[in-house]
Design a protein around this motif. Structure first.
Motif, PDB file in Angstrom:
ATOM      1  N   HIS A  18      34.804  46.509 -33.190  1.00 36.03           N
ATOM      2  CA  HIS A  18      35.316  45.334 -33.979  1.00 36.03           C
ATOM      3  C   HIS A  18      36.179  45.025 -33.157  1.00 36.03           C
ATOM      4  CE1 HIS A  18      34.655  46.378 -38.046  1.00 36.03           C
ATOM      5  NE2 HIS A  18      35.218  47.426 -37.831  1.00 36.03           N
ATOM      6  N   ARG A  72      44.186  49.024 -26.749  1.00 35.38           N
ATOM      7  CA  ARG A  72      44.695  48.384 -26.448  1.00 35.38           C
ATOM      8  C   ARG A  72      45.934  48.127 -25.712  1.00 35.38           C
ATOM      9  NH1 ARG A  72      45.594  44.967 -32.595  1.00 35.38           N
ATOM     10  NH2 ARG A  72      47.190  42.854 -31.187  1.00 35.38           N
ATOM     11  N   LEU A 118      46.558  44.846 -23.009  1.00 38.04           N
ATOM     12  CA  LEU A 118      46.317  43.995 -23.882  1.00 38.04           C
ATOM     13  C   LEU A 118      47.432  44.046 -25.059  1.00 38.04           C
ATOM     14  CD1 LEU A 118      42.452  44.240 -24.930  1.00 38.04           C
ATOM     15  CD2 LEU A 118      43.940  41.789 -23.750  1.00 38.04           C
ATOM     16  N   PRO A 119      48.192  42.853 -25.993  1.00 33.79           N
ATOM     17  CA  PRO A 119      49.098  43.527 -26.522  1.00 33.79           C
ATOM     18  C   PRO A 119      48.883  43.945 -27.910  1.00 33.79           C
ATOM     19  CG  PRO A 119      48.978  40.454 -25.539  1.00 33.79           C
ATOM     20  CD  PRO A 119      47.640  40.986 -25.943  1.00 33.79           C
ATOM     21  N   ASP A 149      50.662  45.117 -34.759  1.00 29.77           N
ATOM     22  CA  ASP A 149      51.203  45.461 -35.790  1.00 29.77           C
ATOM     23  C   ASP A 149      50.866  47.018 -36.314  1.00 29.77           C
ATOM     24  OD1 ASP A 149      53.643  44.342 -37.909  1.00 29.77           O
ATOM     25  OD2 ASP A 149      51.713  45.904 -38.995  1.00 29.77           O
ATOM     26  N   ARG A 186      25.854  45.468 -37.400  1.00 27.15           N
ATOM     27  CA  ARG A 186      26.886  45.475 -36.378  1.00 27.15           C
ATOM     28  C   ARG A 186      27.853  46.256 -37.060  1.00 27.15           C
ATOM     29  NH1 ARG A 186      28.667  44.023 -30.598  1.00 27.15           N
ATOM     30  NH2 ARG A 186      31.521  43.930 -30.567  1.00 27.15           N
ATOM     31  N   ILE A 238      36.910  44.756 -44.714  1.00 33.54           N
ATOM     32  CA  ILE A 238      36.743  45.505 -44.058  1.00 33.54           C
ATOM     33  C   ILE A 238      38.466  46.057 -43.570  1.00 33.54           C
ATOM     34  CG2 ILE A 238      36.605  45.927 -41.176  1.00 33.54           C
ATOM     35  CD1 ILE A 238      34.239  44.010 -41.170  1.00 33.54           C
ATOM     36  N   ASP A 239      39.344  44.822 -43.330  1.00 39.90           N
ATOM     37  CA  ASP A 239      40.712  45.232 -43.626  1.00 39.90           C
ATOM     38  C   ASP A 239      41.237  45.190 -44.934  1.00 39.90           C
ATOM     39  OD1 ASP A 239      40.043  45.274 -40.637  1.00 39.90           O
ATOM     40  OD2 ASP A 239      39.304  43.070 -40.969  1.00 39.90           O
ATOM     41  N   THR A 286      33.518  33.127 -23.647  1.00 37.50           N
ATOM     42  CA  THR A 286      33.820  34.329 -24.792  1.00 37.50           C
ATOM     43  C   THR A 286      35.039  34.808 -25.233  1.00 37.50           C
ATOM     44  OG1 THR A 286      34.385  35.790 -23.252  1.00 37.50           O
ATOM     45  CG2 THR A 286      32.439  36.030 -23.069  1.00 37.50           C
ATOM     46  N   ALA A 326      36.504  37.375 -25.314  1.00 37.39           N
ATOM     47  CA  ALA A 326      37.523  38.164 -24.924  1.00 37.39           C
ATOM     48  C   ALA A 326      38.525  37.752 -23.912  1.00 37.39           C
ATOM     49  CB  ALA A 326      36.910  38.878 -24.345  1.00 37.39           C
ATOM     50  N   LEU A 360      41.627  36.246 -25.963  1.00 39.88           N
ATOM     51  CA  LEU A 360      41.764  37.206 -26.746  1.00 39.88           C
ATOM     52  C   LEU A 360      43.657  38.027 -26.422  1.00 39.88           C
ATOM     53  CD1 LEU A 360      40.797  39.706 -29.378  1.00 39.88           C
ATOM     54  CD2 LEU A 360      40.334  41.453 -27.128  1.00 39.88           C
ATOM     55  N   PRO A 361      43.773  38.094 -25.298  1.00 47.34           N
ATOM     56  CA  PRO A 361      44.900  38.655 -25.017  1.00 47.34           C
ATOM     57  C   PRO A 361      46.057  37.411 -26.343  1.00 47.34           C
ATOM     58  CG  PRO A 361      43.782  38.504 -23.185  1.00 47.34           C
ATOM     59  CD  PRO A 361      43.288  38.046 -24.212  1.00 47.34           C
ATOM     60  N   MET A 418      46.145  38.140 -29.673  1.00 45.81           N
ATOM     61  CA  MET A 418      47.089  39.241 -29.612  1.00 45.81           C
ATOM     62  C   MET A 418      48.797  39.141 -29.747  1.00 45.81           C
ATOM     63  SD  MET A 418      44.515  42.770 -28.271  1.00 45.81           S
ATOM     64  CE  MET A 418      43.147  42.971 -29.522  1.00 45.81           C
ATOM     65  N   GLU A 419      49.291  38.481 -28.615  1.00 49.07           N
ATOM     66  CA  GLU A 419      49.873  38.184 -28.399  1.00 49.07           C
ATOM     67  C   GLU A 419      50.974  37.340 -29.199  1.00 49.07           C
ATOM     68  OE1 GLU A 419      51.681  38.994 -24.505  1.00 49.07           O
ATOM     69  OE2 GLU A 419      53.386  38.590 -25.835  1.00 49.07           O
ATOM     70  N   PRO A 443      50.267  39.830 -33.595  1.00 51.90           N
ATOM     71  CA  PRO A 443      49.874  41.100 -33.604  1.00 51.90           C
ATOM     72  C   PRO A 443      49.213  41.862 -35.315  1.00 51.90           C
ATOM     73  CG  PRO A 443      52.372  41.158 -33.605  1.00 51.90           C
ATOM     74  CD  PRO A 443      51.394  39.497 -33.744  1.00 51.90           C
ATOM     75  N   SER A 444      49.194  41.110 -36.389  1.00 47.87           N
ATOM     76  CA  SER A 444      48.840  42.183 -37.563  1.00 47.87           C
ATOM     77  C   SER A 444      47.622  41.034 -37.731  1.00 47.87           C
ATOM     78  CB  SER A 444      49.715  41.824 -38.321  1.00 47.87           C
ATOM     79  OG  SER A 444      50.117  39.842 -38.838  1.00 47.87           O
ATOM     80  N   LYS A 491      43.669  41.152 -37.653  1.00 46.87           N
ATOM     81  CA  LYS A 491      42.308  41.652 -37.220  1.00 46.87           C
ATOM     82  C   LYS A 491      41.463  40.892 -37.092  1.00 46.87           C
ATOM     83  CE  LYS A 491      43.569  45.156 -37.636  1.00 46.87           C
ATOM     84  NZ  LYS A 491      43.775  46.257 -36.504  1.00 46.87           N
ATOM     85  N   VAL A 492      41.117  41.558 -35.691  1.00 42.21           N
ATOM     86  CA  VAL A 492      39.851  40.093 -35.132  1.00 42.21           C
ATOM     87  C   VAL A 492      38.152  40.836 -34.807  1.00 42.21           C
ATOM     88  CG1 VAL A 492      38.824  40.406 -32.982  1.00 42.21           C
ATOM     89  CG2 VAL A 492      41.468  39.359 -33.328  1.00 42.21           C
ATOM     90  N   HIS A 493      37.668  40.571 -34.836  1.00 41.33           N
ATOM     91  CA  HIS A 493      36.569  40.463 -34.899  1.00 41.33           C
ATOM     92  C   HIS A 493      35.214  39.992 -34.454  1.00 41.33           C
ATOM     93  CE1 HIS A 493      37.190  43.682 -38.853  1.00 41.33           C
ATOM     94  NE2 HIS A 493      38.156  42.598 -39.033  1.00 41.33           N
ATOM     95  N   ASP A 494      35.057  40.590 -33.576  1.00 38.59           N
ATOM     96  CA  ASP A 494      34.070  40.003 -32.152  1.00 38.59           C
ATOM     97  C   ASP A 494      32.612  40.875 -31.905  1.00 38.59           C
ATOM     98  OD1 ASP A 494      32.738  39.002 -29.826  1.00 38.59           O
ATOM     99  OD2 ASP A 494      34.459  39.506 -28.364  1.00 38.59           O
TER     100      ASP A 494
END
Lengths: 375, 375
Positions: free
Chosen positions: A23, A289, A294-295, A298, B15, B276-277, B319, B321, B324-325, B328-329, B332-333, B335-338
């Motif tokens: 994911h 993470r 990576l941060p 939750d 995937r 998914i989430d 990308t 990626a 991403l940091p 996420m910072e 935080p809640s 949800k990532v789907h790459d």
């Protein structure tokens, strides 16, 4: 370019890191012990993790190396660090998780609450400890134990003679007071190299024959001081030992109201499996993470309660797949996790999780689901 | 033995079937079009799905074959069925999803509400339709369109001359009334071969340039009759066409309060990614259960709202990626789907989902997360 994570060990913990890696778009690679390992889908190499050459070849071009287990020898870990590989948790931190005597010493030095303990090399020393502790104690091998293996209750000084006889020069056994506990708890946190720490709720862990059987998240009646103390203990350990990734701290809640540290694990842990289905960020995603710095995510819960029950292999049991239709028919809300392992008796081959607002109902559903596999 | 599922096509839908396959202990195998496909981790073969030999070799020893897309030719599907392979959805059902004219005809025959439509072979016929519909209409190629491709609004009889010129003998274009709609909705259900059907909540889908941009689950103000009618439409289609696996029905809620069927997809669909989430059973897990004729899972929601926002590739974008940091910072809640795809402009390369009890807050977080990737 995608982040590349290398996992040493192909067990169910590595397996369960694969979904969040997919994911998040991480390139996950596993060094498995055998063909057909639990994490086989991501196994880019099969080889012996005791062999530095094998591990170095595996770790080429990864952003970080982490672990399915704590058994990689320190000389192999040192070779990785020397080669410039980011190893998380670090060899120094792992050293504490690899040896129960080192662990007890470090926790004692940090002033953290642990059972009374001693390192003993012979029956005489064991006898002295027994005499001071009502004639009973727990003896543990310093290394290599898991799921109740390498742990024994003794009531006489000759109760560990076979283990003493097997000790190499300089080795010792750990002897601890036999703690009278009300229940076992576990506190998991994740820590990044940069220092950020995030905790999950304190959970209750119910053991059977020395093996984790059920986990209730959060631990009932644990709001307030108990949860605060447990989290502070785990944060202190993570910080002081410089743990990176997930740290699980197993705790005893004693009958005289102490909270004592039992075991540590520096990786995703059985007591955190509930988080896959019960938390916004699972321990497997959080571990990835954290080790990639990576941060952190939750850790709120989807529902008030999550109950996880382990599925063990048994003599009567075929593959879990054969029992899947009946389980799904009866329990459409239970989440199934099959580790893709040969169901040898006593082996952890999967787990099931139920979540909900009612603890009795979630517990019933999770236990009933496990029964479908084991009954 | 584990169930074995074969997926034809290596895109993001294949995937995202991999994580639930891992958890359920299914052996998932993907026939990918290219090396380095989105579903590369599970790609056991790379080859051309137009070639029956390739597909038959791939499908050997699987319990069922399913699809990442609807483009496998009917002669290849027939060869699979002739070889005794369980194909889900069936070639007969897929035939309806592969050709928009066939689809419109079947839905009309079933008495289901669709926009006014006609099959047209030349500008004269298109002119007649335009004259009956205020001089404007939507023309669609019967096959091969997706994400706004093969769809055009026309306001004159010569507006599709290039497409008419390209038609082969016996082919036609679909022309439909230009529906004035308040919003677009989507209703997903899953159906097993044995007939069990389970629905997710009706969702709202917000399109941009003909491509799904955001999905809100459940659709705001959709309780009661609207949701009931939408679910009944999807159930009728699934039953009458004998769909197996996930069926997504895209719907228009018109300004004059009709609910019209726009498009069908017989596979997990962009409008169901939130699950998914946000749902106990994701559309990807449910699709696997359904095509293996396993009992279907609970589709309750974790939180009151789930908001999904697509991430498209763009000219300025590296990308995912690299972004991403920061994401996420800040979030935080979320949800990532790459999808692990090259971020070509306009291409769906990932999605993000936020859930919660407050729709505005979840929407803000999901949009902000997508902005990190696209901004």
């Amino acid at each position: 370019m995608a982040y590349v994570i290398g996992v040493i060990g192909g067990g169910q913990l590595a397996r369960m890191m694969v979904p969040p890696a997919i994911h998040l778009g991480l390139d996950i690679r596993v060094l498995a012990e055998t063909e057909g390992s639990s994490a086989r889908l991501a196994a880019t190499r099969v080889g012996d993790y005791h062999d530095a050459e094998t591990v170095l070849a595996f770790a080429r071009d990864v952003d970080a190396v982490t672990f399915d287990h704590e058994h990689v020898p320190q000389d192999v870990l040192a070779a990785l660090v020397d080669a410039g590989v980011a190893v998380h948790p670090s060899p120094e931190a792992l050293f504490v998780a690899q040896d129960k005597i080192v662990m007890r010493r470090r926790l004692t030095d940090l002033g953290l609450p642990v059972p009374d303990w001693a390192a003993v090399r012979d029956a005489g020393a064991l006898g002295v400890f027994l005499a001071e502790h009502d004639g009973r104690a727990v003896v543990k091998t310093a290394r290599g134990g898991y799921d109740g293996k390498g742990v024994r209750v003794v009531r006489s000084a000759d109760g560990a003679d076979d283990w003493f006889a097997a000790l190499a020069e300089g080795e010792a056994l750990l002897v601890e007071e036999l703690v009278e506990f009300r229940r076992e708890l576990a506190q998991s946190v994740a820590r990044r190299p940069s220092g950020e720490i995030v905790a999950w709720p304190l959970v209750e862990s119910i053991q059977r024959d020395g093996v984790c059987a059920e986990v209730i998240a959060p631990a009932p009646n644990s709001a307030g001081r108990l949860a605060d103390v447990a989290e502070q203990i785990a944060r202190t350990i993570a910080d002081e030992l410089g743990v990176t990734g997930v740290l699980a701290v197993e705790l005893f809640e004693t009958t005289d109201d102490r909270l004592l540290v039992n075991e540590l694990a520096m990786r995703p842990h059985n007591t955190g499996h509930w988080s896959i289905d019960g938390s916004t960020t699972s321990q497997f995603e959080q571990h990835l993470r954290a080790v990639l710095d990576l941060p952190l995510g939750d850790t709120g819960m989807h529902d008030r309660w999550s109950v996880m029950v382990n599925v063990l292999g048994g003599p009567e049991q075929g593959t879990l797949a054969a029992r899947l239709p009946a389980l799904m028919e009866d329990l459409p809300s239970v989440k199934v996790h099959d580790y893709g392992k040969d169901p040898r008796p006593g082996r952890k081959v999967g787990h099931v999780t139920a979540t909900g607002d009612d603890l009795d109902d979630a517990t019933y559903r999770a236990r009933a689901a496990a029964e479908f596999f084991q009954g």
